[in-house]
Each structure stands twice: as structure tokens, then as C-alpha cells.
Design an enzyme around this catalytic site. Structure first.
Site, PDB file in Angstrom:
ATOM      1  N   ASP A 118      39.186  -9.960  -4.827  1.00  0.00           N
ATOM      2  CA  ASP A 118      40.516 -10.123  -4.221  1.00  0.00           C
ATOM      3  C   ASP A 118      40.534 -11.181  -3.117  1.00  0.00           C
ATOM      4  O   ASP A 118      41.607 -11.694  -2.774  1.00  0.00           O
ATOM      5  CB  ASP A 118      40.975  -8.782  -3.636  1.00  0.00           C
TER       6      ASP A 118
ATOM      7  N   HIS B 178      32.769  -3.345  -1.630  1.00  0.00           N
ATOM      8  CA  HIS B 178      32.989  -2.892  -3.004  1.00  0.00           C
ATOM      9  C   HIS B 178      32.174  -1.631  -3.233  1.00  0.00           C
ATOM     10  O   HIS B 178      31.061  -1.502  -2.730  1.00  0.00           O
ATOM     11  CB  HIS B 178      32.551  -3.974  -4.011  1.00  0.00           C
TER      12      HIS B 178
HETATM   13  C1  SDX Z   1      38.894  -3.883  -6.297  1.00  0.00           C
HETATM   14  O1  SDX Z   1      35.995  -0.501  -8.363  1.00  0.00           O
HETATM   15  C2  SDX Z   1      36.296  -1.660  -8.801  1.00  0.00           C
HETATM   16  O2  SDX Z   1      35.662  -2.194  -9.695  1.00  0.00           O
HETATM   17  C3  SDX Z   1      37.539  -2.305  -8.159  1.00  0.00           C
HETATM   18  C4  SDX Z   1      37.770  -3.754  -8.520  1.00  0.00           C
HETATM   19  C5  SDX Z   1      38.187  -3.911  -9.966  1.00  0.00           C
HETATM   20  O3  SDX Z   1      37.984  -4.997 -10.520  1.00  0.00           O
HETATM   21  O4  SDX Z   1      38.852  -2.962 -10.488  1.00  0.00           O
HETATM   22  O5  SDX Z   1      36.573  -4.506  -8.306  1.00  0.00           O
HETATM   23  C6  SDX Z   1      38.901  -4.360  -7.692  1.00  0.00           C
HETATM   24  O6  SDX Z   1      39.529  -2.893  -6.021  1.00  0.00           O
HETATM   25  C7  SDX Z   1      38.060  -4.602  -5.289  1.00  0.00           C
HETATM   26  C8  SDX Z   1      38.064  -3.912  -3.886  1.00  0.00           C
HETATM   27  C9  SDX Z   1      39.357  -4.312  -3.185  1.00  0.00           C
HETATM   28  N1  SDX Z   1      39.501  -3.539  -1.939  1.00  0.00           N
HETATM   29  C10 SDX Z   1      39.356  -4.095  -0.752  1.00  0.00           C
HETATM   30  O7  SDX Z   1      39.027  -5.263  -0.583  1.00  0.00           O
HETATM   31  C11 SDX Z   1      39.674  -3.155   0.414  1.00  0.00           C
HETATM   32  C12 SDX Z   1      38.584  -3.281   1.483  1.00  0.00           C
HETATM   33  N2  SDX Z   1      37.367  -2.703   0.957  1.00  0.00           N
HETATM   34  C13 SDX Z   1      37.031  -1.362   1.391  1.00  0.00           C
HETATM   35  O8  SDX Z   1      38.101  -0.518   1.629  1.00  0.00           O
HETATM   36  C14 SDX Z   1      35.844  -0.771   0.669  1.00  0.00           C
HETATM   37  O9  SDX Z   1      34.878  -1.742   0.608  1.00  0.00           O
HETATM   38  C15 SDX Z   1      36.025  -0.142  -0.707  1.00  0.00           C
HETATM   39  C16 SDX Z   1      37.095   0.870  -0.722  1.00  0.00           C
HETATM   40  C17 SDX Z   1      36.327  -1.213  -1.700  1.00  0.00           C
HETATM   41  C18 SDX Z   1      34.700   0.522  -1.101  1.00  0.00           C
HETATM   42  O10 SDX Z   1      34.417   1.431  -0.097  1.00  0.00           O
HETATM   43  P1  SDX Z   1      33.335   2.605  -0.325  1.00  0.00           P
HETATM   44  O11 SDX Z   1      32.427   2.297  -1.457  1.00  0.00           O
HETATM   45  O12 SDX Z   1      34.058   3.909  -0.354  1.00  0.00           O
HETATM   46  O13 SDX Z   1      32.463   2.428   0.968  1.00  0.00           O
HETATM   47  P2  SDX Z   1      32.751   3.153   2.343  1.00  0.00           P
HETATM   48  O14 SDX Z   1      34.240   3.212   2.575  1.00  0.00           O
HETATM   49  O15 SDX Z   1      31.992   4.417   2.348  1.00  0.00           O
HETATM   50  O16 SDX Z   1      32.148   2.117   3.397  1.00  0.00           O
HETATM   51  C19 SDX Z   1      30.727   2.068   3.613  1.00  0.00           C
HETATM   52  C20 SDX Z   1      30.540   1.368   4.957  1.00  0.00           C
HETATM   53  C21 SDX Z   1      31.428   1.960   6.044  1.00  0.00           C
HETATM   54  O17 SDX Z   1      30.789   1.707   7.275  1.00  0.00           O
HETATM   55  P3  SDX Z   1      30.034   2.958   7.998  1.00  0.00           P
HETATM   56  O18 SDX Z   1      31.113   4.016   8.219  1.00  0.00           O
HETATM   57  O19 SDX Z   1      28.963   3.405   7.017  1.00  0.00           O
HETATM   58  O20 SDX Z   1      29.507   2.357   9.283  1.00  0.00           O
HETATM   59  O21 SDX Z   1      30.949  -0.001   4.829  1.00  0.00           O
HETATM   60  C22 SDX Z   1      32.051  -0.243   5.700  1.00  0.00           C
HETATM   61  C23 SDX Z   1      32.661   1.100   6.014  1.00  0.00           C
HETATM   62  O22 SDX Z   1      33.341   1.051   7.253  1.00  0.00           O
HETATM   63  N3  SDX Z   1      33.000  -1.085   4.956  1.00  0.00           N
HETATM   64  C24 SDX Z   1      33.712  -2.066   5.499  1.00  0.00           C
HETATM   65  C25 SDX Z   1      34.471  -2.606   4.460  1.00  0.00           C
HETATM   66  N4  SDX Z   1      34.219  -1.933   3.335  1.00  0.00           N
HETATM   67  C26 SDX Z   1      33.304  -0.990   3.652  1.00  0.00           C
HETATM   68  N5  SDX Z   1      33.761  -2.536   6.773  1.00  0.00           N
HETATM   69  C27 SDX Z   1      34.621  -3.575   6.978  1.00  0.00           C
HETATM   70  N6  SDX Z   1      35.381  -4.139   6.017  1.00  0.00           N
HETATM   71  C28 SDX Z   1      35.337  -3.683   4.763  1.00  0.00           C
HETATM   72  N7  SDX Z   1      36.098  -4.245   3.825  1.00  0.00           N
END
Ligand code: SDX
Length: 381
Positions: A318, A264
Site C-alpha cells: 500500500d 505486515h
Molecule cells: C494489506 O494480509 C495480507 O496479505 C494483506 C495484504 C494483501 O495483499 O491482502 O498484504 C494487504 O493489508 C497490507 C497491510 C496494510 N496495512 C497497513 O499498512 C496498516 C499499518 N500496518 C499495521 O497496522 C500492521 O502492520 C498490520 C495490521 C498490517 C499487521 O500487524 P500485526 O501482524 O497484527 O502486528 P502487530 O499489530 O502485533 O504489531 C507488532 C509490532 C507492534 O509493536 P509492539 O507492540 O510489539 O512494540 O509492530 C508494531 C506494533 O506496534 N507495528 C507497527 C506497524 N505495524 C506493526 N509500528 C508502526 N507502524 C506500523 N505500521
């Protein structure tokens, strides 16, 4: 373009405050979510979706008579305007439900004489119409695509129960209606998430509320945002059995894939909505013979905790909503529509909040292209 202060580039606006709100408070480090100061867990356990919407829109809990009046206002707007069912019947049966919902909400504006009327009171009336009619748009599209007759709304039922009645043509059990009602409470608002921000940008131009909600629906559809719950269910189906969870998850992590339903932008602790939903999902899964799905989810969570919790990656709302929706009989490709049905409350509330002291939202972009380029005539290119 003159800027008041030296601009800073904040990719994804992760560290930018772009609005003030009185609706949701989120402490991402501690995993806290409050709606107007009331903890989300207390609301999920004690409130209803209708009462929660009143709280968000009026910044306080209603009295009994206020809630009865608000509920009556919503139920008076359940019915779709004439012509909408004809439009639904002309959509492609294989249309993606979120495309259909975006199209149908856009069409609702054509039947609202107040669509372009400005002002808080007109927008509050439009917000009630949008919230009250969206369940019928989703349910009737699903009936149409399955070749089933439309089911008229029942104003004796709550929003959650009425949706399930229109969707299935049968009254839901109290437990199933309650499960959906809890999901609607948990998804109603969440600060300046991507779809809410998008809606605020649209309304900040003094465009209309319908246009802002259509913007938000399109934004929610993405798998990094509201589309994650569908992806969670697809993942559970791909894994197939609890013995396959570890190899599947480890392979995805090794490939640097995102595990849907985890992580998140704000929460670096357990999403408090997932905390409650997890217990609820177990009960609903048990009651409906879907315990294996819940147990697979728990196993995924155990492995993710071992592998990535140190990076602040935990289940988000989710992750367990997928098992809950599946257990109460919602089709997988309707999961994000469920999210939208609820979040219209937050989107409309934020739009009305944005207009109170509005300033056009227009950030800067840093130009990184070339300068001083000559115009080259076509024959010389
Ligand atoms: C919702 O914003 C809100 O409030 C949204 C929400 C709402 O109520 O409106 O809460 C609803 O959208 C919840 C989120 C649903 N999405 C997912 O479940 C999709 C999977 N999650 C990711 O894509 C991710 O966690 C995000 C997009 C939600 C947030 O990503 P960020 O803040 O942009 O973080 P990032 O992409 O920079 O990741 C940071 C690190 C990375 O690793 P490094 O490159 O630093 O080694 O964390 C890792 C990422 O690879 N990472 C994950 C991961 N999410 C982040 N690794 C594995 N699985 C994941 N799900």
C-alpha cells in the site's frame, strides 16, 4: 461441543493454517510472493492483469488463443445490466466509494439469473461477470457523484485502460494504462489475507459467490487492510513537505501510532510488491510532476528503516501504490476501490477453491464468562 484435539487460542489466527491454496505462495521471512509458482516481479514486468487472472484461475499461463478467448469473455461482460445505472444515480453523491461499491456489487446479484446456481462452471461465469463489471461500477459512481455523464465501456480496451476511459471520459496514455495494469497484477491475490479469509468463510456455508465477494469488500475496507493506501496519501498530505517528514514520523512512532503502508502480518522483510512498485512509482511520479510525493515517501522509508526495520517492519504494497494511484489521477477515496477491483480475482479464485472439497469454516471460541448465574426477576434487579 466435542473437539477432536485440544484447542489452541491463536489471536488473529497469526499462526493458523486455515486453508490450502494453489494460487499464491508467500515467504514472509524472505519477502517472496509467487502466483502459481511464478515470481511476482516477473509477472509485474512481463504479464498483464488479464493474463495474471487466467494464471490464478487456471493454475497455468494461457496459450495465445486461450488468452484471446479469455479476454473476449471478459470484454463481453464489461457492460452493466440495465437498471444498474439507475441505481447508481439514486445513491447519495457523498457516499464513501467503498460503501457504494459494496452496495452495487450486492445489487449485481439481482441481475444475474445464475446468482444462486451452484457448481464450478456457474461460479466461473459469475467470477468473470463480477471482475468485468466492477470497473464500470466504480467509474460510473465517480462520474455520477461529480455530476458528469456516464461513459460506456469500450470493448477494444484492456480492463485497466477501459476503467480509465470510463472514469475520465478520455483514453489513457499507454504509460498510465500500464501503471494501473501493474497495480492490478500486484494486488490480484495474496494468500489468506483477512478479506480472502472472510470470503472463504461465507462460501463455505454454500452461500453464493456474490455474497462472498460482498463480505470480502466490507473486510478489505478497513485501514489495517485495504484501506491503508488511502491513509498513506492522507499522511503524505498531512506531512506536506519533505522537511516535516522526520518530526512527523518520530512523533507518530513515539505515540505508538501505526504508520500506514508499513508492517505486515506475514512479511517481516520488504513486501516484494512494494519493491517493484517503488521503482514504478518513481517513474510515474516523475512523468506526472509528482516527484515530491515520491521523495517524501522515500524519506519516510529511510526513517522507518532506521527506527523499526529491526522489528521486521517494512513498506507493504500500500505504501507506494498510494503515490502511483495519485500520480495517474485516481482520487484518494477511490484507492481502496482499485484494490478491490483487482482482488476480486483472488477472492473469486479462493471461493471456487474452497468449494472444491469444502468443509464449513467454524472455529471454536473459548468461553471466559461466568457460570451458574441465577435468573433475577425484573422487580428484583
Ligand atoms: C494489506 O494480509 C495480507 O496479505 C494483506 C495484504 C494483501 O495483499 O491482502 O498484504 C494487504 O493489508 C497490507 C497491510 C496494510 N496495512 C497497513 O499498512 C496498516 C499499518 N500496518 C499495521 O497496522 C500492521 O502492520 C498490520 C495490521 C498490517 C499487521 O500487524 P500485526 O501482524 O497484527 O502486528 P502487530 O499489530 O502485533 O504489531 C507488532 C509490532 C507492534 O509493536 P509492539 O507492540 O510489539 O512494540 O509492530 C508494531 C506494533 O506496534 N507495528 C507497527 C506497524 N505495524 C506493526 N509500528 C508502526 N507502524 C506500523 N505500521
Amino acid at each position: 461441543m466435542s473437539l477432536a484435539t485440544a484447542p489452541t487460542f491463536d489471536k488473529g489466527l497469526a499462526n493458523t493454517i486455515a486453508a490450502e491454496t494453489q494460487m499464491s505462495f508467500i515467504d514472509g521471512g524472505k519477502g517472496v510472493l509467487e502466483y502459481v509458482g511464478i515470481d511476482i516481479d516477473a509477472l509485474a514486468r512481463n504479464s498483464t492483469f488479464e493474463e495474471t487472472v487466467y494464471l490464478l484461475w487456471n493454475r497455468r499461463l494461457p496459450s495465445r488463443t486461450e488468452l484471446e478467448s479469455f479476454t473476449a469473455d471478459l470484454r463481453a461482460e464489461y457492460e452493466l445490466p440495465g437498471g444498474m445505472l439507475d441505481l447508481i444515480s439514486k445513491l447519495p453523491r457523498d457516499a464513501t466509494p467503498m460503501h457504494a461499491l459494496r452496495t452495487l456489487v450486492s445489487a449485481l446479484a439481482l441481475h444475474d439469473a445464475e446468482a444462486d446456481v451452484e457448481g464450478a462452471e456457474a461460479n466461473e461465469r459469475k467470477a468473470i461477470r463480477l471482475l468485468a463489471k466492477t470497473p464500470a461500477l466504480i467509474a460510473n459512481f465517480d462520474r455520477f457523484r461529480k455530476g458528469k455523464p456516464f461513459v460506456a465501456s469500450d470493448t477494444s480496451l484492456s480492463m485497466a485502460a477501459n476503467f480509465l476511459w470510463m472514469l475520465n471520459g478520455a483514453k489513457p496514455t499507454d504509460a498510465v494504462a500500464k501503471a494501473l495494469d501493474v497495480c492490478l497484477i500486484l494486488h490480484a491475490d495474496h494468500g489468506l489475507n483477512a478479506s480472502t479469509f472472510a470470503g472463504r468463510v461465507t462460501i463455505s456455508t454454500l452461500s453464493d459467490l456474490y455474497s462472498a465477494i460482498v463480505t470480502a469488500i466490507g473486510t478489505l475496507k478497513g485501514p489495517l487492510h485495504g484501506g491503508a493506501n488511502e491513509e498513506v496519501m492522507i499522511m503524505l498530505r498531512e506531512i506536506g513537505a519533505i522537511e516535516q517528514v522526520e518530526p512527523y514520523i518520530m512523533a507518530r512512532l513515539k505515540a505508538k501510532d501505526r504508520i500506514m503502508g508499513f508492517g505486515h502480518r506475514v512479511y517481516k522483510a520488504y513486501d516484494p510488491r512494494a519493491t517493484y512498485l517503488k521503482t514504478f512509482a518513481k517513474q510515474v511520479a516523475t512523468d506526472t510532476g509528482n516527484l515530491s510525493l515520491y521523495e517524501m515517501s522515500r524519506r519516510i522509508e529511510e526513517i522507518m528503516a532506521r527506527e523499526v526495520a529491526a522489528k521486521g517492519i517494512y513498506p507493504n504494497v500500500d505504501f507506494y501504490s498510494a503515490t502511483t494511484y495519485h500520480s495517474i489521477g485516481i482520487d484518494l477515496d477511490l484507492f481502496t476501490c482499485m484494490f478491490a477491483m483487482s482482488r476480486i480475482a483472488g477472492w473469486a479464485g479462493h471461493c471456487i477453491e474452497q468449494l472444491d472439497g469444502n468443509r464449513l469454516i467454524r472455529p471454536a471460541a473459548a468461553y471466559v464468562g461466568p457460570h451458574g448465574q441465577p435468573y433475577v426477576a425484573m422487580q428484583e434487579r
